[in-house]
Design a protein around this motif. Sequence first.
Motif, mmCIF file in Angstrom:
data_model
loop_
_atom_site.group_PDB
_atom_site.id
_atom_site.type_symbol
_atom_site.label_atom_id
_atom_site.label_comp_id
_atom_site.label_asym_id
_atom_site.label_seq_id
_atom_site.Cartn_x
_atom_site.Cartn_y
_atom_site.Cartn_z
ATOM 1 N N UNK A 4 45.014 48.440 51.431
ATOM 2 C CA UNK A 4 45.566 48.681 50.094
ATOM 3 C C UNK A 4 47.069 48.938 50.105
ATOM 4 N N UNK A 5 47.595 49.469 51.209
ATOM 5 C CA UNK A 5 49.025 49.771 51.299
ATOM 6 C C UNK A 5 49.817 48.572 51.806
ATOM 7 N N UNK A 6 49.126 47.460 52.052
ATOM 8 C CA UNK A 6 49.804 46.268 52.511
ATOM 9 C C UNK A 6 49.947 46.159 54.018
ATOM 10 N N UNK A 7 49.391 47.119 54.771
ATOM 11 C CA UNK A 7 49.464 47.046 56.225
ATOM 12 C C UNK A 7 48.577 45.914 56.716
ATOM 13 N N UNK A 8 49.087 45.122 57.624
ATOM 14 C CA UNK A 8 48.327 44.002 58.171
ATOM 15 C C UNK A 8 47.295 44.526 59.167
ATOM 16 N N UNK A 9 46.041 44.235 58.899
ATOM 17 C CA UNK A 9 44.945 44.604 59.794
ATOM 18 C C UNK A 9 44.560 43.356 60.586
ATOM 19 N N UNK A 10 44.578 43.475 61.910
ATOM 20 C CA UNK A 10 44.272 42.329 62.772
ATOM 21 C C UNK A 10 42.776 42.173 63.042
ATOM 22 N N UNK A 11 42.070 43.279 63.044
ATOM 23 C CA UNK A 11 40.655 43.255 63.435
ATOM 24 C C UNK A 11 39.893 44.280 62.602
ATOM 25 N N UNK A 12 38.720 43.901 62.105
ATOM 26 C CA UNK A 12 37.848 44.834 61.395
ATOM 27 C C UNK A 12 36.646 45.118 62.284
ATOM 28 N N UNK A 13 36.413 46.404 62.519
ATOM 29 C CA UNK A 13 35.247 46.845 63.282
ATOM 30 C C UNK A 13 34.292 47.441 62.258
#
Length: 82
Positions: A4-13
């Motif tokens: 939501x804050x725009x941070x790029x997430x590389x992997x979802x666990x």
Amino acid sequence: MADDAGMKVDEVVDGRGLFCPGPLMELIKSIQLKPVGTVLAVLSTDEGSAKDIPAWIQKVGQEYIKTDKKDGYWEVIVKKIK
């Protein structure tokens, strides 16, 4: 993927539906395989994960970014820094 804050997430666990320490164990398996700089989002329906994951991340010297309460689960964002 971005949170939501725009941070790029590389992997979802996705540890939703697992009981403690399941989501943490899934994170441990995943983070060991990722390169330094990887941002991971851990999804968990177990409330204990909201405390356990940040505590473990700090203990092992990785970077805890934040925890958000979503609709029925928690999202814990961490970054592999070493």
